[in-house]
Design an enzyme around this catalytic site. Structure first.
Site, PDB file in Angstrom:
ATOM      1  N   SER A  67       0.852  -1.189   0.000  1.00 52.29           N
ATOM      2  CA  SER A  67       0.000   0.000   0.000  1.00 52.29           C
ATOM      3  C   SER A  67       0.889   1.240   0.000  1.00 52.29           C
ATOM      4  O   SER A  67       2.039   1.187   0.431  1.00 52.29           O
ATOM      5  CB  SER A  67      -0.887   0.023   1.241  1.00 52.29           C
ATOM      6  OG  SER A  67      -0.104   0.198   2.408  1.00 52.29           O
ATOM      7  N   ASP A  68       0.346   2.354  -0.481  1.00 53.23           N
ATOM      8  CA  ASP A  68       1.042   3.614  -0.263  1.00 53.23           C
ATOM      9  C   ASP A  68       0.988   3.876   1.248  1.00 53.23           C
ATOM     10  O   ASP A  68       0.164   3.306   1.974  1.00 53.23           O
ATOM     11  CB  ASP A  68       0.404   4.755  -1.053  1.00 53.23           C
ATOM     12  CG  ASP A  68       1.362   5.943  -1.181  1.00 53.23           C
ATOM     13  OD1 ASP A  68       2.391   5.968  -0.474  1.00 53.23           O
ATOM     14  OD2 ASP A  68       1.080   6.850  -1.986  1.00 53.23           O
ATOM     15  N   TRP A  69       1.873   4.757   1.708  1.00 53.58           N
ATOM     16  CA  TRP A  69       2.076   4.903   3.153  1.00 53.58           C
ATOM     17  C   TRP A  69       0.796   5.351   3.874  1.00 53.58           C
ATOM     18  O   TRP A  69       0.232   6.397   3.566  1.00 53.58           O
ATOM     19  CB  TRP A  69       3.242   5.860   3.387  1.00 53.58           C
ATOM     20  CG  TRP A  69       4.555   5.119   3.517  1.00 53.58           C
ATOM     21  CD1 TRP A  69       5.482   5.291   4.518  1.00 53.58           C
ATOM     22  CD2 TRP A  69       5.092   4.081   2.687  1.00 53.58           C
ATOM     23  NE1 TRP A  69       6.532   4.410   4.350  1.00 53.58           N
ATOM     24  CE2 TRP A  69       6.322   3.651   3.248  1.00 53.58           C
ATOM     25  CE3 TRP A  69       4.656   3.409   1.548  1.00 53.58           C
ATOM     26  CZ2 TRP A  69       7.100   2.632   2.703  1.00 53.58           C
ATOM     27  CZ3 TRP A  69       5.440   2.399   0.996  1.00 53.58           C
ATOM     28  CH2 TRP A  69       6.633   2.032   1.568  1.00 53.58           C
TER      29      TRP A  69
END
Ligand code: BGC
Length: 907
Positions: free
Chosen positions: A226-228
């Site tokens: 996932s993106d952060w």
């Protein structure tokens, strides 16, 4: 998916708890180890234009800063971009990282996107070629890439929640293409999901996207992260195909995931498959054999400098060159005026997670003066400013004590919201900007800390100064003990710190050169979002007549070089730009200088298109983008003609924002942004609507001239299984060596669905000596002719007439030739096709099917020509293993591959 013996035996040995632990980060940049089984942690690092290491944006160990994405795409030179990738792979290793969080391949939709600079192009074909080259380069160093942000992340507006409403045709033809190439052609080892939703479902929990398309159809064998902080659920995200939650420590996995398995919301198999992908990644990057994560190193290599300079220079686009004013001959110049806010500040990169602590940054002033002879008189005037936030105070003007024995500021941390209680930790800061993300360590509570930053500022100039504060969290500034700025009890609305922060508050202060003043910032993390930070700026006020002074200097000089543009504050992750204009008084500055000296050259540095109402005034204009640490050297190389101007625009520059196809549907409302223009973005739209832009896609001048001739096709009619070859001769007809980018577009003359007037399907950058001619060839297959048929959910190449158009840009087609496609064909991505075909249960059946054979040959070179296929022909694909429906396709292909490997091993 079939794993290696090592991965399979580890998977067999892992407990459910251990599997769950592997599926989220341990910290902001690390994965979780399983010591019992010797499974190491690996480290990842941002980002596209450098490997920052585990520090936060812009700080940390020195790193090579390469050109940003739009600049790389401007080179139209995949071989060079592959070299850049190799440098970045080595840079990542120098930071102990095994995965580089890059490249960013989202498509340029609106010129206002804050991350426009990071992305390659408005055109999916160009973006795909760049992505493939970059990934091959990075991964050649055994460092994985994380192609991002999958998908539909084309603006920073409400980026964590917005739903990108995109039709399937636009997704397939425009927004997914570069990802598809990154996975299918370059084999990216990881993919990063985007923050936004796609048609109502978060990308990080979108099964259609992550499993249907990515894992099944494209046969992706890597891991999806996932993106952060972009994971939003336990079961839906895992079931959709999100393998790794980042960063750690986990919010959604661990015990929650174990529980979900116990509840039956997630199957054991799904958790095992995801863990297998993480182990496969660890194996691919070589971490099982070399588990240590080395200390970060600051290695500034001449070979990396050389690639950085070459790439930056090749990216520069010559937009105007009246009377061949450029290149300048440094031997003939007696005086040069160097003017503008970007002259003595090197704008090397955009803002946000792409920032690195560059080894160095060559300013245009320094790059140019280094190439001028000793007798040349050089004058400098800033003319105006272009910052969003008042510049940081240079370290040399800061000290921890009044006697100025050491540089920096002292920070003291408290585990309370208001600086009460005992200090927890004290250290020295080397910048007036500090960002906190993840753990701070030393006993400081990230959620509820406050801090006092104190020290002395000794100005270089006497007179009025602007001083400013911005923060994520709350703060106040005291000067010599008295409060000057209150950003604690009230704040201006803003978007600093990647969208998490306040606006800037400023105050005026009169200072005396050489006399220190005591500064104290009181900061509290109260109210800060995912990221806390504070930023202090100060600079002397510019004189009222700054622009007149620049014009006077220009009038007295042989040539005036004006450096304008934007900065990594305006073009940054977290916020879009407010408009498409040059910031502040820069347009007035250009006007004043060009009026004072007809020999004015404007060098623009932006990460996106701007308007140029002043374009008719200066003699020459260059776009140099955010070119990385070699900024000034690369600009000087092109200004003085050491390097031909060979960059070409990867994005149309419209005359005005209103002409942009996304304008009506931007930035979105009520949580949605509708991609109403469909496939008609960039030149596809300007062509269709017949709107003349300022500069067309693919445009860029050279210092020499080229002629194209003799366009020929190897056949004028092709069947859908054929490849057609188009060849054209290109000749350098000018006096200097130079490089041109020959561009091939395809026009479908009759189609059942609306299609663009032309679409880029090939390009070659050709270096030529004066008088030299070279033939350049392009291959076109059925995919180059196809559109996505929404009704059938398949690609369709329709029988009928097409044109191959060869030109210098989308606005300058020079030659064309017609050809015919004799049959209509509809087809899928390979995974779906194999899935369909796998119903024909044995390889013998597959071989009897022409299209299956062609497909398998594409995947496994020489498959159908193999004389010993009898060995595998009895294999029933349905029986290969206990596959579930979602992983069936990969297993199928894998089984065939293993059969062949086995066969080869027996030979
Ligand atoms: C960005 C990503 C980046 C990640 C880690 C996010 O804010 O969108 O591109 O890789 O942070 O820094």
């Amino acid at each position: 998916m079939k794993y290696s013996e090592r991965v399979q035996s580890l998977l067999d040995a892992l407990t459910l708890e251990e599997k769950a632990s592997l599926l989220a980060g341990a910290s902001i940049w690390h994965t979780v180890p399983v010591e019992r089984l010797g499974i190491p942690a690996i480290k990842v690092t941002d980002g596209p234009n450098g490997a920052r290491g585990d520090s936060l944006f812009g700080s940390g160990k020195g790193a090579a800063c390469l050109p940003s994405g739009i600049a790389l795409a401007s080179t139209w030179n995949p071989a060079l971009v592959e070299e850049v990738g190799q440098v970045l792979g080595e840079e990542a290793l120098s930071k102990g990282a095994r995965v580089l969080l890059a490249p960013t391949v989202n498509i340029h939709r609106s010129p206002l996107n804050g991350r426009n600079f990071e992305c390659y192009s408005e055109d999916p074909y160009l973006a795909a070629r760049m992505a493939v080259a970059y990934i091959k380069g990075v991964q050649s160093r055994q460092v994985g890439t994380s192609v991002k942000h999958f998908a539909g992340n084309n603006s920073e507006f409400e980026r964590n929640t917005i739903s990108s409403e995109i039709g399937e045709r636009a997704l397939r033809e425009i927004y997914l293409s570069a990802f598809e190439a990154a996975v299918r052609e370059a084999g990216s080892w990881t993919v990063m999901s985007s923050y936004n939703k796609i048609n109502g479902t978060f990308s990080s929990e979108n099964p259609w996207l992550l499993t249907g398309i990515l894992k099944d159809e494209w046969a992706f064998e890597g891991a999806v992260m996932s993106d952060w902080f972009g994971t939003h659920s336990t079961a839906p995200a895992l079931n959709a195909g999100l393998d790794l939650e980042m960063p750690g420590p986990t919010q959604w996995r661990g015990q929650k995931l174990v529980q979900a398995v116990h509840n039956g919301e997630v199957t054991q198999d799904a958790a095992t498959q995801a863990a297998g992908r993480i182990l496969h990644l660890i194996e691919r990057v070589g971490a099982f054999d070399h588990p240590d994560i080395p200390e970060e190193a600051d290695i500034d290599l001449p070979a990396h400098r050389e690639v950085a300079r070459r790439a930056a220079a090749e990216a520069i686009v010559l937009l105007k060159n009246h009377d061949n004013m450029l290149p300048l001959d440094p031997g003939k110049l007696r005086s040069v005026a160097i003017i503008g806010p970007n002259a003595k500040t090197a704008q090397i990169m955009g803002g946000g997670s792409a920032r690195v602590n560059a080894h160095y940054a060559i300013t245009p002033f320094d790059g140019i003066t280094a190439q001028l002879g000793p007798g040349v008189k050089v004058g400098y005037e800033i003319g105006c400013t272009n910052h969003k936030y008042t510049p940081l105070i240079p370290l040399s003007n800061l000290s921890t004590s009044r006697d100025r024995t050491d540089h920096g500021l002292t920070i003291t941390y408290y585990n309370s919201p208001d600086l009460s209680g005992e200090p927890v930790w004290q250290t020295t800061l080397l910048s007036t900007e500090t960002v906190w993300l993840g753990e701070i360590g030393h006993g400081v509570s990230m959620r509820a800390f406050s801090a006092r930053i104190s020290g002395f500022f000794t100005p270089d100039e006497s007179g009025p100064h602007t001083i400013s504060l911005v923060s994520s969290g709350i703060c106040r500034l005291l000067v010599d003990g008295a409060e000057l700025i209150d950003n604690w009890t009230s704040q201006n609305k803003g978007d600093a710190f990647m969208g998490a922060g306040s606006g800037e508050k400023t105050a005026d202060l009169t200072l005396t050169a050489g006399t220190p003043v005591a500064l104290t910032i009181e900061y509290s993390a109260q109210g800060a979002g995912f990221l806390s930070g504070v930023r202090l700026g100060a600079m002397p006020l510019l004189p009222q007549d700054a622009i007149d002074r620049a014009a006077r200097l220009a009038a007295q000089s042989d040539v005036a070089l004006v450096f304008v543009g934007s900065t990594g504050e305006w073009e940054s992750e977290g916020a879009d730009r407010p408009d498409m204009e040059l910031v502040g008084k820069q347009a007035d500055l250009i006007h004043a200088v060009a009026s004072a000296n007809p020999r004015t050259v404007v060098v623009v540095q932006t990460g996106s298109p701007i308007t140029m109402p002043w374009l008719s005034e200066p003699a020459a204009v260059l776009e140099a983008w955010f070119p990385g640490q070699e900024c000034g050297n690369a600009i000087a190389d092109v200004l003085f003609g050491k390097v031909d101007a060979s960059g070409r625009l990867p994005q149309t520059f419209p005359k005005r924002l209103q002409d942009n196809p996304a304008y009506i549907n931007y930035p979105g409302e009520n949580g949605k942004v509708v991609y109403g223009e469909g496939i008609f973005i960039g030149y596809r739209y300007y062509d269709k609507k017949d709107i003349a832009p300022l500069f067309t896609f693919g445009f860029g001048l050279s210092y020499t001239t080229f002629e194209y001739s003799n366009l020929r096709l190897n056949k004028t009619s092709m069947a859908s299984g054929d490849t057609l070859q188009a060849t054209v001769d290109i000749r350098n007809t000018g006096p200097r060596p130079g490089s041109d980018v020959v561009q091939l577009y395809v026009h479908d003359l009759e189609s059942s669905l609306a299609r663009p007037e032309k679409e880029l399907k090939g390009f070659v950058k050709v270096p030529l000596q004066p008088g030299e001619t070279r033939p350049v060839s392009f291959n076109l297959d059925r995919r180059a002719l196809a559109f996505w048929d929404d009704a059938e959910h398949r690609w369709a190449a329709e029988a009928g007439e097409f044109q191959a158009l060869v030109g210098r840009s989308a606005g300058e087609i020079v030659l064309s030739a017609r050809f015919e496609l004799t049959d209509t064909v509809r087809f899928d991505g390979p995974g779906r096709e194999v899935s369909r075909l796998s119903m024909q249960s044995t390889i013998k059946d597959l071989l009897a099917d022409d299209s299956a054979r062609a497909l398998l040959d594409e995947h496994i070179p020489g498959f159908s020509g193999n004389p010993q296929l009898g060995f595998t022909s009895g294999l029933s694909l349905e029986q290969v293993a206990g596959f579930d429906a979602q992983t069936f396709n990969e297993h199928t292909l894998q089984a065939i591959k293993s059969g062949l490997d086995d066969l080869n091993a027996r030979r």
